[in-house]
Design a protein around this motif. Structure first.
Motif, PDB file in Angstrom:
ATOM      1  N   LEU A 170       5.240  -3.928   9.386  1.00 25.52           N
ATOM      2  CA  LEU A 170       6.251  -4.095   8.299  1.00 25.52           C
ATOM      3  C   LEU A 170       7.386  -5.339   8.890  1.00 25.52           C
ATOM      4  O   LEU A 170       7.755  -5.075  10.072  1.00 25.52           O
ATOM      5  CB  LEU A 170       6.726  -3.113   7.660  1.00 25.52           C
ATOM      6  CG  LEU A 170       6.029  -1.970   7.142  1.00 25.52           C
ATOM      7  CD1 LEU A 170       6.774  -0.714   6.924  1.00 25.52           C
ATOM      8  CD2 LEU A 170       5.337  -2.440   5.819  1.00 25.52           C
ATOM      9  N   GLU A 171       7.965  -6.050   7.910  1.00 24.02           N
ATOM     10  CA  GLU A 171       9.101  -6.688   8.475  1.00 24.02           C
ATOM     11  C   GLU A 171      10.001  -6.768   7.267  1.00 24.02           C
ATOM     12  O   GLU A 171       9.551  -6.572   6.108  1.00 24.02           O
ATOM     13  CB  GLU A 171       9.021  -8.108   8.733  1.00 24.02           C
ATOM     14  CG  GLU A 171       8.321  -9.113   7.655  1.00 24.02           C
ATOM     15  CD  GLU A 171       7.549 -10.322   8.485  1.00 24.02           C
ATOM     16  OE1 GLU A 171       7.571 -10.510   9.536  1.00 24.02           O
ATOM     17  OE2 GLU A 171       7.231 -11.127   7.412  1.00 24.02           O
ATOM     18  N   ILE A 172      11.532  -6.964   7.298  1.00 24.20           N
ATOM     19  CA  ILE A 172      12.247  -7.007   6.123  1.00 24.20           C
ATOM     20  C   ILE A 172      12.050  -8.116   5.552  1.00 24.20           C
ATOM     21  O   ILE A 172      11.946  -9.282   6.052  1.00 24.20           O
ATOM     22  CB  ILE A 172      13.883  -6.830   6.736  1.00 24.20           C
ATOM     23  CG1 ILE A 172      14.124  -5.515   7.159  1.00 24.20           C
ATOM     24  CG2 ILE A 172      14.814  -7.489   5.798  1.00 24.20           C
ATOM     25  CD1 ILE A 172      14.484  -4.535   6.210  1.00 24.20           C
ATOM     26  N   HIS A 173      12.166  -8.000   4.186  1.00 26.11           N
ATOM     27  CA  HIS A 173      11.764  -9.289   3.299  1.00 26.11           C
ATOM     28  C   HIS A 173      13.094  -9.658   2.842  1.00 26.11           C
ATOM     29  O   HIS A 173      14.071  -9.118   2.338  1.00 26.11           O
ATOM     30  CB  HIS A 173      11.188  -8.824   1.900  1.00 26.11           C
ATOM     31  CG  HIS A 173      10.884  -9.793   1.132  1.00 26.11           C
ATOM     32  ND1 HIS A 173      10.384 -10.879   1.306  1.00 26.11           N
ATOM     33  CD2 HIS A 173      11.579  -9.896  -0.353  1.00 26.11           C
ATOM     34  CE1 HIS A 173      10.518 -11.673   0.129  1.00 26.11           C
ATOM     35  NE2 HIS A 173      11.023 -11.342  -0.868  1.00 26.11           N
ATOM     36  N   HIS A 174      13.201 -11.026   3.236  1.00 26.88           N
ATOM     37  CA  HIS A 174      14.706 -11.706   2.745  1.00 26.88           C
ATOM     38  C   HIS A 174      14.237 -12.528   1.745  1.00 26.88           C
ATOM     39  O   HIS A 174      13.942 -13.821   1.880  1.00 26.88           O
ATOM     40  CB  HIS A 174      14.981 -12.647   4.176  1.00 26.88           C
ATOM     41  CG  HIS A 174      15.376 -11.861   5.515  1.00 26.88           C
ATOM     42  ND1 HIS A 174      16.543 -11.234   5.566  1.00 26.88           N
ATOM     43  CD2 HIS A 174      14.666 -11.835   6.349  1.00 26.88           C
ATOM     44  CE1 HIS A 174      16.416 -10.452   6.512  1.00 26.88           C
ATOM     45  NE2 HIS A 174      15.277 -11.046   7.249  1.00 26.88           N
ATOM     46  N   GLY A 175      14.439 -12.279   0.474  1.00 23.65           N
ATOM     47  CA  GLY A 175      14.094 -12.792  -0.691  1.00 23.65           C
ATOM     48  C   GLY A 175      14.925 -13.471  -1.651  1.00 23.65           C
ATOM     49  O   GLY A 175      16.127 -13.299  -1.424  1.00 23.65           O
TER      50      GLY A 175
END
Lengths: 73, 220
Positions: B215-220
């Motif tokens: 997983l990785e943080i989503h920067h949306g």
């Protein structure tokens, strides 16, 4: 699972159109216990009478609990 | 490994052949289960290595020979790899070499107790989880020829951290014999429309368990 409603139908479970469906994919060693939805008019039933309404499939999420009027004692 | 075992989200296999409660269809399947458990208990390989052995079968075999033949073929492959049996012995059904020592032997009298105890994979780790409940995360677009429990249908998709299960043995490392390498394990909640496109109800969800390295943080 792209179409869980159709998969449930293959198990003979037809759900109303507006039923919310959550699929839990067991991708790790964690296992999930399914608590079947309590059928209507069961408030007066004893534990053993309630046990009569559940089966293998209702405990793995591929069947509903048996309605009271269809249960065999 | 991207392979035929990774069936999530496929629709090509037709309707489920619904069975009531059969655990075995043939008596030999009971023996395959017993031998597989007994050999697993020797500690010569671990659970994730045995899974990878099953995934490494010929795709046409995997899809056609049935559950316990898959177990048997994968077991034979592990026995050969670890030189606990020779090809000649498998073919003739006779032993021609001295039995090799194994780490542990599961005695028949101990089977019930050992199975009841199970093999928990949760572990204590000293570092904090990187993600919190409610974080919006993207599943990394990981393609590996090795064992993974990251199903392809969630790769590169965005979901929400729904629960934190604690740290668990990390199968991707464990299957390579790199130790348990415990990693935080999260339950991730995906909108069905995110995974499978529209039209899917906005109220339908799919949950999958993912280890932190997926997983990785989503920067949306």
């Amino acid at each position: 699972m792209i179409d869980p409603a159709s998969v449930l139908a293959e198990f003979g479970v037809e759900l109303p159109e507006n039923t919310r469906i959550s699929v839990w994919d067991s991708t790790a060693e964690v296992r999930y216990l399914v608590i079947p939805m309590r059928p209507e008019n069961t408030e007066h039933l004893s534990e053993s009478e309630l046990q009569n309404l559940i089966n293998r499939n209702s405990m793995i999420g591929t069947a509903l609990a048996t309605p009271v009027d269809e249960a065999t004692p | 490994m991207s392979g035929v075992h990774d069936m999530g989200g496929l629709e090509c296999y037709g309707p489920i052949e619904y069975e009531t409660d059969e655990k075995f269809h043939n008596d030999w399947e009971r023996q395959v289960l017993a031998i597989t458990l007994a050999m697993g208990a020797t500690g010569t390989w671990n659970l994730d290595q045995s899974r990878f052995s099953r995934e490494s079968l010929e795709p046409s075999d995997y899809l056609s020979i049935g559950y316990y033949r898959i177990w048997l073929k994968a077991l034979e492959s592990l026995l050969l790899q670890h030189e606990l049996v020779t090809q000649h012995e498998l073919e003739t059904g006779r032993s021609y070499s001295e039995p090799k020592q194994v780490k542990r032997v599961l005695k028949a009298t101990d089977v019930a107790a050992v199975l009841k105890k199970g093999g928990p994979v949760s572990r204590e780790v000293s570092h904090e989880p990187r993600f919190s409940i409610g974080d919006v995360v993207r599943v990394k677009n990981i393609h590996t020829p090795k064992h993974t429990r990251l199903p392809s249908y969630i790769r590169n998709h965005v979901g929400i951290v729904h629960a934190i299960h604690g740290a668990h043995v990390y199968p991707d490392a464990h299957a390579q014999g790199l130790g348990e390498d415990p990693q935080w394990l999260y339950n991730i909640k995906f909108q069905a429309s995110e995974l499978f496109g529209v039209p899917r109800s906005q109220h339908d969800f799919t949950h999958a368990d993912c280890w932190e390295p997926y997983l990785e943080i989503h920067h949306g």
